[in-house]
Design a protein around this motif. Structure first.
Motif, PDB file in Angstrom:
ATOM      1  N   GLY A 236      -4.664  60.750  89.618  1.00 35.86           N
ATOM      2  CA  GLY A 236      -5.799  60.815  89.782  1.00 35.86           C
ATOM      3  C   GLY A 236      -6.976  59.532  88.551  1.00 35.86           C
TER       4      GLY A 236
ATOM      5  N   GLU B 109     -10.697  59.929  87.128  1.00 34.65           N
ATOM      6  CA  GLU B 109     -11.380  60.375  86.764  1.00 34.65           C
ATOM      7  C   GLU B 109     -12.650  59.469  86.101  1.00 34.65           C
ATOM      8  OE1 GLU B 109     -13.371  64.996  85.237  1.00 34.65           O
ATOM      9  OE2 GLU B 109     -12.212  63.412  83.833  1.00 34.65           O
TER      10      GLU B 109
ATOM     11  N   GLU C 166     -15.502  70.668  95.721  1.00 36.79           N
ATOM     12  CA  GLU C 166     -14.198  69.526  95.737  1.00 36.79           C
ATOM     13  C   GLU C 166     -14.303  70.271  97.123  1.00 36.79           C
ATOM     14  OE1 GLU C 166     -10.633  70.471  93.350  1.00 36.79           O
ATOM     15  OE2 GLU C 166     -10.157  71.811  94.740  1.00 36.79           O
TER      16      GLU C 166
ATOM     17  N   TYR D 288     -11.508  62.086  91.767  1.00 36.07           N
ATOM     18  CA  TYR D 288     -10.279  61.635  93.100  1.00 36.07           C
ATOM     19  C   TYR D 288      -8.620  61.833  92.539  1.00 36.07           C
ATOM     20  CZ  TYR D 288      -7.511  59.122  96.185  1.00 36.07           C
ATOM     21  OH  TYR D 288      -6.842  58.599  97.187  1.00 36.07           O
TER      22      TYR D 288
ATOM     23  N   THR E 199     -10.673  68.812  99.533  1.00 34.53           N
ATOM     24  CA  THR E 199      -9.460  68.670  99.905  1.00 34.53           C
ATOM     25  C   THR E 199      -9.396  67.959 101.585  1.00 34.53           C
ATOM     26  OG1 THR E 199      -8.562  70.688 100.999  1.00 34.53           O
ATOM     27  CG2 THR E 199      -8.392  69.539  98.723  1.00 34.53           C
TER      28      THR E 199
ATOM     29  N   SER F 196      -4.517  61.707  94.270  1.00 33.25           N
ATOM     30  CA  SER F 196      -4.348  61.373  95.909  1.00 33.25           C
ATOM     31  C   SER F 196      -2.902  62.065  95.206  1.00 33.25           C
ATOM     32  CB  SER F 196      -3.931  60.166  96.724  1.00 33.25           C
ATOM     33  OG  SER F 196      -3.070  59.745  97.287  1.00 33.25           O
TER      34      SER F 196
ATOM     35  N   THR G 246      -5.701  64.028  99.853  1.00 36.35           N
ATOM     36  CA  THR G 246      -6.620  63.582  98.940  1.00 36.35           C
ATOM     37  C   THR G 246      -7.697  64.490  98.906  1.00 36.35           C
ATOM     38  OG1 THR G 246      -6.101  61.404 100.706  1.00 36.35           O
ATOM     39  CG2 THR G 246      -8.141  61.451  99.179  1.00 36.35           C
ATOM     40  N   THR G 247      -8.204  64.383  97.660  1.00 39.24           N
ATOM     41  CA  THR G 247      -8.856  65.343  97.043  1.00 39.24           C
ATOM     42  C   THR G 247     -10.133  65.138  96.014  1.00 39.24           C
ATOM     43  OG1 THR G 247      -7.103  66.840  96.593  1.00 39.24           O
ATOM     44  CG2 THR G 247      -9.182  67.321  96.067  1.00 39.24           C
ATOM     45  N   TRP G 248     -11.493  64.770  96.506  1.00 43.57           N
ATOM     46  CA  TRP G 248     -12.582  64.853  95.508  1.00 43.57           C
ATOM     47  C   TRP G 248     -13.150  65.831  95.006  1.00 43.57           C
ATOM     48  CZ3 TRP G 248     -13.676  59.658  94.931  1.00 43.57           C
ATOM     49  CH2 TRP G 248     -12.978  59.263  95.112  1.00 43.57           C
TER      50      TRP G 248
END
Length: 166
Positions: A32, A34, A80, A48, A82, A50, A60-62
Protein backbone atom coordinates in the motif's frame (compact mmCIF):
# COMPACT_ATOMS: atom_id res chain seq x y z
CA UNK A 1 8.07 3.45 5.95
CA UNK A 2 7.00 7.04 5.89
CA UNK A 3 8.40 10.51 5.44
CA UNK A 4 6.88 13.88 6.39
CA UNK A 5 8.13 16.91 4.50
CA UNK A 6 8.29 20.33 6.20
CA UNK A 7 5.67 21.68 3.77
CA UNK A 8 2.79 19.56 5.21
CA UNK A 9 3.11 16.88 2.55
CA UNK A 10 3.77 13.28 3.62
CA UNK A 11 4.14 9.89 1.94
CA UNK A 12 3.99 6.36 3.30
CA UNK A 13 4.27 2.82 1.95
CA UNK A 14 4.15 -0.70 3.31
CA UNK A 15 4.47 -4.33 2.24
CA UNK A 16 3.12 -7.51 3.80
CA UNK A 17 3.34 -11.15 2.80
CA UNK A 18 1.72 -14.07 4.57
CA UNK A 19 1.74 -17.77 3.74
CA UNK A 20 -1.88 -18.96 3.67
CA UNK A 21 -1.52 -22.65 2.77
CA UNK A 22 1.08 -25.22 3.70
CA UNK A 23 0.46 -27.39 0.62
CA UNK A 24 0.93 -24.75 -2.07
CA UNK A 25 3.28 -22.50 -0.08
CA UNK A 26 1.52 -19.56 -1.64
CA UNK A 27 0.04 -16.69 0.23
CA UNK A 28 -1.23 -13.17 0.14
CA UNK A 29 1.07 -10.32 -0.84
CA UNK A 30 -0.17 -6.85 0.01
CA UNK A 31 1.36 -3.45 -0.56
CA UNK A 32 0.00 0.00 0.00
CA UNK A 33 0.93 3.63 -0.56
CA UNK A 34 -0.45 6.91 0.71
CA UNK A 35 0.15 10.56 -0.03
CA UNK A 36 -1.26 13.27 2.22
CA UNK A 37 -1.22 17.02 2.63
CA UNK A 38 -2.13 18.79 5.87
CA UNK A 39 -2.53 22.54 6.30
CA UNK A 40 -3.84 24.66 9.20
CA UNK A 41 -7.54 24.20 8.42
CA UNK A 42 -7.71 21.29 5.97
CA UNK A 43 -6.16 18.00 5.01
CA UNK A 44 -6.39 15.50 2.15
CA UNK A 45 -5.09 11.94 1.80
CA UNK A 46 -5.14 9.47 -1.10
CA UNK A 47 -4.32 5.80 -0.54
CA UNK A 48 -3.82 2.77 -2.79
CA UNK A 49 -3.65 -0.89 -1.71
CA UNK A 50 -3.10 -3.99 -3.82
CA UNK A 51 -3.65 -7.45 -2.31
CA UNK A 52 -2.80 -10.54 -4.35
CA UNK A 53 -4.48 -13.57 -2.82
CA UNK A 54 -2.85 -16.61 -4.43
CA UNK A 55 -5.96 -18.71 -3.80
CA UNK A 56 -8.39 -16.73 -5.94
CA UNK A 57 -8.13 -13.06 -6.81
CA UNK A 58 -6.39 -9.74 -6.66
CA UNK A 59 -8.06 -6.86 -4.87
CA UNK A 60 -7.31 -3.23 -5.65
CA UNK A 61 -8.47 -0.53 -3.24
CA UNK A 62 -8.43 3.25 -3.57
CA UNK A 63 -9.39 5.63 -0.80
CA UNK A 64 -9.64 9.38 -0.42
CA UNK A 65 -10.16 11.20 2.88
CA UNK A 66 -10.45 14.86 3.64
CA UNK A 67 -11.04 17.18 6.55
CA UNK A 68 -11.87 20.85 6.80
CA UNK A 69 -12.15 22.99 9.93
CA UNK A 70 -14.10 26.20 10.13
CA UNK A 71 -15.27 28.35 13.06
CA UNK A 72 -18.31 26.30 14.04
CA UNK A 73 -17.11 22.74 13.37
CA UNK A 74 -14.77 20.36 11.61
CA UNK A 75 -16.03 18.01 8.91
CA UNK A 76 -14.36 14.77 7.83
CA UNK A 77 -15.35 12.73 4.79
CA UNK A 78 -14.03 9.61 3.19
CA UNK A 79 -14.72 7.38 0.20
CA UNK A 80 -13.26 3.96 -0.61
CA UNK A 81 -13.65 1.73 -3.64
CA UNK A 82 -12.48 -1.84 -4.17
CA UNK A 83 -12.31 -4.08 -7.22
CA UNK A 84 -12.01 -7.87 -6.91
CA UNK A 85 -12.33 -10.14 -9.96
CA UNK A 86 -14.32 -7.53 -11.87
CA UNK A 87 -16.70 -6.73 -8.99
CA UNK A 88 -16.65 -3.15 -7.72
CA UNK A 89 -17.75 -2.15 -4.22
CA UNK A 90 -17.62 1.14 -2.38
CA UNK A 91 -18.20 2.70 1.02
CA UNK A 92 -18.14 6.12 2.63
CA UNK A 93 -18.28 8.05 5.90
CA UNK A 94 -18.93 11.58 7.12
CA UNK A 95 -18.25 13.05 10.53
CA UNK A 96 -18.76 16.39 12.28
CA UNK A 97 -17.02 17.66 15.40
CA UNK A 98 -18.21 20.73 17.26
CA UNK A 99 -15.17 21.81 19.32
CA UNK A 100 -16.82 24.11 21.86
CA UNK A 101 -19.88 22.57 23.50
CA UNK A 102 -19.69 23.32 27.21
CA UNK A 103 -16.27 22.30 28.50
CA UNK A 104 -15.79 19.68 25.77
CA UNK A 105 -16.60 18.75 22.19
CA UNK A 106 -19.38 16.81 20.46
CA UNK A 107 -18.75 14.43 17.56
CA UNK A 108 -21.29 12.69 15.31
CA UNK A 109 -20.67 10.40 12.38
CA UNK A 110 -22.26 8.04 9.88
CA UNK A 111 -20.89 5.61 7.35
CA UNK A 112 -21.33 2.29 5.64
CA UNK A 113 -20.32 -0.79 7.65
CA UNK A 114 -18.23 -2.11 4.74
CA UNK A 115 -17.78 -1.66 0.99
CA UNK A 116 -20.89 -2.76 -0.91
CA UNK A 117 -21.37 -3.73 -4.57
CA UNK A 118 -24.15 -2.17 -6.65
CA UNK A 119 -27.48 -3.81 -5.97
CA UNK A 120 -26.46 -5.05 -2.52
CA UNK A 121 -28.29 -3.61 0.48
CA UNK A 122 -25.99 -1.20 2.32
CA UNK A 123 -25.92 -1.23 6.09
CA UNK A 124 -24.95 1.86 8.02
CA UNK A 125 -23.35 2.70 11.33
CA UNK A 126 -24.05 5.86 13.34
CA UNK A 127 -22.14 7.25 16.30
CA UNK A 128 -22.15 10.16 18.70
CA UNK A 129 -19.78 11.11 21.52
CA UNK A 130 -18.94 13.91 23.92
CA UNK A 131 -15.31 14.44 24.91
CA UNK A 132 -14.50 16.54 27.95
CA UNK A 133 -11.37 17.23 29.99
CA UNK A 134 -11.60 16.13 33.61
CA UNK A 135 -8.33 17.93 34.37
CA UNK A 136 -5.10 18.86 32.55
CA UNK A 137 -4.07 15.23 32.04
CA UNK A 138 -7.32 13.23 31.76
CA UNK A 139 -10.02 13.35 29.09
CA UNK A 140 -13.18 11.20 29.24
CA UNK A 141 -15.26 10.44 26.14
CA UNK A 142 -18.60 8.66 26.54
CA UNK A 143 -20.27 7.57 23.30
CA UNK A 144 -23.02 5.54 21.69
CA UNK A 145 -23.29 3.75 18.34
CA UNK A 146 -25.94 1.98 16.30
CA UNK A 147 -24.95 -0.59 13.67
CA UNK A 148 -27.54 -1.76 11.17
CA UNK A 149 -27.65 -5.50 10.57
CA UNK A 150 -29.05 -6.78 7.27
CA UNK A 151 -31.91 -9.15 8.09
CA UNK A 152 -31.54 -8.84 11.86
CA UNK A 153 -31.87 -6.53 14.82
CA UNK A 154 -29.65 -3.46 14.87
CA UNK A 155 -26.78 -3.48 17.36
CA UNK A 156 -26.47 -0.66 19.88
CA UNK A 157 -23.43 -0.04 22.03
CA UNK A 158 -22.33 2.35 24.73
CA UNK A 159 -18.69 3.02 25.49
CA UNK A 160 -16.45 5.19 27.62
CA UNK A 161 -12.88 6.04 26.62
CA UNK A 162 -10.39 7.58 29.04
CA UNK A 163 -7.22 9.26 27.77
CA UNK A 164 -4.23 10.05 29.98
CA UNK A 165 -1.46 12.47 29.06
CA UNK A 166 1.50 13.22 31.30
Amino acid sequence: GSYAFDSGFSIAAGLSSAKTTILTKEGTDTYGMEAAYTADSYGLAVAYVSADNAADAETTTWGINGTYSFDLASVSVGYETTETSGTDADGYFIGLTFPEVGPGSVSVGAGTTANFADGVTETMMYEASYSYPVNDGITVTPGVYIKEVDGGDDLTGILVKSSFAF
